[in-house]
Design an enzyme around this catalytic site. Structure first.
Site, PDB file in Angstrom:
ATOM      1  CD  GLN A  21       4.052 -13.273   3.945  1.00 17.75           C
ATOM      2  OE1 GLN A  21       3.988 -14.463   4.198  1.00 17.75           O
ATOM      3  NE2 GLN A  21       4.012 -12.830   2.694  1.00 17.75           N
ATOM      4  CG  ASP A  75      11.765  -8.115   8.347  1.00 18.58           C
ATOM      5  OD1 ASP A  75      11.601  -9.190   8.941  1.00 18.58           O
ATOM      6  OD2 ASP A  75      11.455  -7.946   7.157  1.00 18.58           O
ATOM      7  CG  HIS A  99      13.044 -11.589   5.399  1.00 22.55           C
ATOM      8  ND1 HIS A  99      14.030 -12.149   4.608  1.00 22.55           N
ATOM      9  CD2 HIS A  99      13.363 -10.271   5.499  1.00 22.55           C
ATOM     10  CE1 HIS A  99      14.872 -11.196   4.238  1.00 22.55           C
ATOM     11  NE2 HIS A  99      14.507 -10.063   4.780  1.00 22.55           N
ATOM     12  N   GLY A 125       1.332 -11.861   1.072  1.00 20.61           N
ATOM     13  CA  GLY A 125       0.255 -12.500   1.809  1.00 20.61           C
ATOM     14  C   GLY A 125      -1.007 -12.564   0.956  1.00 20.61           C
ATOM     15  CD  GLU A 184      13.340  -7.048  -0.097  1.00 19.68           C
ATOM     16  OE1 GLU A 184      12.365  -7.807  -0.178  1.00 19.68           O
ATOM     17  OE2 GLU A 184      13.780  -6.640   0.991  1.00 19.68           O
ATOM     18  CD  GLU A 216       3.718   0.424 -26.201  1.00 24.57           C
ATOM     19  OE1 GLU A 216       4.446  -0.573 -26.076  1.00 24.57           O
ATOM     20  OE2 GLU A 216       2.666   0.405 -26.873  1.00 24.57           O
ATOM     21  CB  SER A 241       7.659  -9.063 -33.051  1.00 24.33           C
ATOM     22  OG  SER A 241       8.402  -7.973 -32.510  1.00 24.33           O
TER      23      SER A 241
HETATM   24  N1  LIG Z   1       4.923  -8.513   2.695  1.00 26.55           N
HETATM   25  C1  LIG Z   1       5.389  -9.545   2.017  1.00 26.55           C
HETATM   26  O1  LIG Z   1       5.036  -9.746   0.868  1.00 26.55           O
HETATM   27  C2  LIG Z   1       6.354 -10.529   2.665  1.00 26.55           C
HETATM   28  C3  LIG Z   1       6.776 -11.632   1.911  1.00 26.55           C
HETATM   29  C4  LIG Z   1       7.585 -12.585   2.535  1.00 26.55           C
HETATM   30  C5  LIG Z   1       8.004 -12.401   3.841  1.00 26.55           C
HETATM   31  N2  LIG Z   1       7.609 -11.283   4.526  1.00 26.55           N
HETATM   32  C6  LIG Z   1       8.050 -11.136   5.927  1.00 26.55           C
HETATM   33  O2  LIG Z   1       6.907 -11.290   6.790  1.00 26.55           O
HETATM   34  C7  LIG Z   1       7.116 -10.549   7.988  1.00 26.55           C
HETATM   35  C8  LIG Z   1       5.927  -9.636   8.215  1.00 26.55           C
HETATM   36  O3  LIG Z   1       5.867  -8.712   7.157  1.00 26.55           O
HETATM   37  P1  LIG Z   1       4.487  -8.093   6.650  1.00 26.55           P
HETATM   38  O4  LIG Z   1       4.771  -7.475   5.322  1.00 26.55           O
HETATM   39  O5  LIG Z   1       3.402  -9.097   6.777  1.00 26.55           O
HETATM   40  O6  LIG Z   1       4.256  -6.947   7.739  1.00 26.55           O
HETATM   41  P2  LIG Z   1       3.038  -5.896   7.793  1.00 26.55           P
HETATM   42  O7  LIG Z   1       2.048  -6.155   6.722  1.00 26.55           O
HETATM   43  O8  LIG Z   1       3.646  -4.558   7.887  1.00 26.55           O
HETATM   44  O9  LIG Z   1       2.305  -6.307   9.157  1.00 26.55           O
HETATM   45  C9  LIG Z   1       2.843  -5.991  10.335  1.00 26.55           C
HETATM   46  C10 LIG Z   1       1.960  -6.399  11.504  1.00 26.55           C
HETATM   47  O10 LIG Z   1       2.684  -6.058  12.672  1.00 26.55           O
HETATM   48  C11 LIG Z   1       1.941  -5.153  13.462  1.00 26.55           C
HETATM   49  N3  LIG Z   1       2.852  -4.179  14.072  1.00 26.55           N
HETATM   50  C12 LIG Z   1       3.591  -3.238  13.454  1.00 26.55           C
HETATM   51  N4  LIG Z   1       4.322  -2.555  14.341  1.00 26.55           N
HETATM   52  C13 LIG Z   1       4.013  -3.081  15.556  1.00 26.55           C
HETATM   53  C14 LIG Z   1       4.432  -2.788  16.871  1.00 26.55           C
HETATM   54  N5  LIG Z   1       5.326  -1.828  17.120  1.00 26.55           N
HETATM   55  N6  LIG Z   1       3.901  -3.535  17.883  1.00 26.55           N
HETATM   56  C15 LIG Z   1       3.001  -4.503  17.649  1.00 26.55           C
HETATM   57  N7  LIG Z   1       2.566  -4.827  16.414  1.00 26.55           N
HETATM   58  C16 LIG Z   1       3.073  -4.123  15.387  1.00 26.55           C
HETATM   59  C17 LIG Z   1       0.956  -4.497  12.524  1.00 26.55           C
HETATM   60  O11 LIG Z   1      -0.155  -4.083  13.287  1.00 26.55           O
HETATM   61  P3  LIG Z   1      -0.938  -2.695  13.038  1.00 26.55           P
HETATM   62  O12 LIG Z   1      -2.010  -2.968  12.036  1.00 26.55           O
HETATM   63  O13 LIG Z   1      -1.484  -2.376  14.384  1.00 26.55           O
HETATM   64  O14 LIG Z   1       0.075  -1.693  12.539  1.00 26.55           O
HETATM   65  C18 LIG Z   1       0.639  -5.647  11.577  1.00 26.55           C
HETATM   66  O15 LIG Z   1      -0.310  -6.508  12.153  1.00 26.55           O
HETATM   67  C19 LIG Z   1       8.439  -9.811   7.808  1.00 26.55           C
HETATM   68  O16 LIG Z   1       9.455 -10.591   8.406  1.00 26.55           O
HETATM   69  C20 LIG Z   1       8.632  -9.782   6.289  1.00 26.55           C
HETATM   70  O17 LIG Z   1       9.975  -9.691   5.887  1.00 26.55           O
HETATM   71  C21 LIG Z   1       6.785 -10.352   3.979  1.00 26.55           C
END
Ligand SMILES: NC(=O)c1ccc[n+]([C@@H]2O[C@H](COP(=O)([O-])OP(=O)(O)OC[C@H]3O[C@@H](n4cnc5c(N)ncnc54)[C@H](OP(=O)(O)O)[C@@H]3O)[C@@H](O)[C@H]2O)c1
Length: 314
Positions: A21, A75, A99, A125, A184, A216, A241
């Protein structure tokens, strides 16, 4: 101060976390003319932000320099990171999430007069960025901690700037959290995937080829969902169909029997009463062994192997 000064265009936004995101929000905000700074730990995301021509900094520095703090960390990690930075959060900050998990289940401490919001695109994202680049829009939902016109303007202008323009609707923290988790678990990442896995297995056990079974029971799910979303339930029914509609209608009613309905209710109750959140946080605190086992199971499943074979996806 006029209300116009309160839109996102007049704020500095800190994107905290540059993952799925975070990256899409940051790129879209920047392309919409919003001042964005990135707070990230060193590593993969930090390097990606550099590659995208941002000047990433520590989460602490980004908090100190911004008006709006958008928490886009996982989260399950967020409560600890939020707590570590709590001293830097000032009453002038506005706190956003994509979220409501941490806010709704009280995993972060809240204080007045801080204002909190959810601005959540309905999609990953990747989809958000792709839609923005094509000049298209994703639906988006928002929730506000206070009934306040300035906060509403800030959040709706934020959603617009990340590319959620056409269908923006208001919800609340409880509803967003419960519906997102239930969707989900029951359908998107749970029910649907397990149904595909089990149906694929039945065809294989009955001697059919992996390719036929895959197309399928899995590949065509995408096509039927596209029909559904483009034409509605009734329109979709008219475009398949009569044999598919008749057989599917009867089989669907048999499959989603009273046991399944009772289980869906239980899943929802466990989300609503906080049991799921409690179990998930315990899983995180005890080293995520079940999660790792589940990931291994998926990686080694027969269905995963066919993605490699048919589509070259590893
Ligand atoms: N994914 C979706 O499709 C989606 C949709 C809607 C809402 N959301 C919400 O968006 C939010 C973010 O989700 P996401 O899916 O984008 O997360 P994500 O892809 O897992 O990204 C997490 C980010 O946080 C960093 N991170 C992880 N652990 C950390 C730590 N201990 N200290 C500092 N940085 C840390 C990661 O850095 P590194 O690269 O260094 O690990 C990465 O930049 C959540 O609240 C989720 O519920 C997600």
């Amino acid at each position: 101060m006029s209300l116009l000064n309160k839109t996102i265009a007049n704020k500095t936004v800190a994107i905290l976390g540059y993952g799925n995101q975070g990256r899409a929000h940051a790129l879209n905000l920047r392309d919409s003319g919003v001042k964005v700074i990135i707070g990230s730990r060193p590593g993969k995301s930090f390097n990606q932000a550099l590659e995208d021509r941002f000047a990433p900094m520590s989460i602490a520095s980004a908090i100190s320099e911004a008006d709006v703090l958008m928490w886009l960390l996982p989260d399950q990690e967020m409560p600890q990171i939020y707590q570590e930075h709590i001293e830097l959060i000032k009453p002038t900050h506005t706190i956003g999430f994509a979220h409501g998990f941490c806010y709704h289940f009280n995993l972060i401490s809240k204080s007045t007069p801080l204002q909190y919001f959810i601005a959540a695109p309905k999609g990953s994202g990747f989809s958000l960025r792709r839609a923005y680049e094509k000049g298209e829009s994703l639906p988006g939902v928002f929730a506000l901690s206070d009934k306040d016109d300035s906060l509403k303007l800030l959040v709706t202008s934020y959603l617009e700037a990340i590319g959620c323009k056409k269908f923006i609707f208001e919800t609340n923290f409880k509803e967003e959290t419960e519906c997102d988790l239930f969707g989900e678990q029951a359908v998107l990442c749970g029910g649907l995937i397990e149904l595909i896995q089990q149906s694929y297995k039945i065809l294989i056990e009955n001697g059919h080829s992996e390719e036929m079974a895959f197309f399928e029971t899995c590949f065509e799910a995408k096509l039927i969902l596209e029909l559904l979303l483009e034409h509605g339930l009734s329109g979709m029914s008219d475009k398949i169909s009569p044999t598919a509609f008749y057989g599917g209608h009867l089989a669907g009613k048999r499959l989603i029997n009273q046991n399944v309905k009772d289980e869906l209710k239980k899943i929802f109750t466990e989300i609503q009463n906080g049991t799921f959140a409690k179990n998930w946080m315990t899983e995180v605190q005890t080293g995520m062994k079940s999660l790792q086992a589940a990931k291994k199971e998926v990686k080694e499943s027969p269905l995963q192997a066919i993605f490699v074979k048919c589509l070259g996806i590893k």
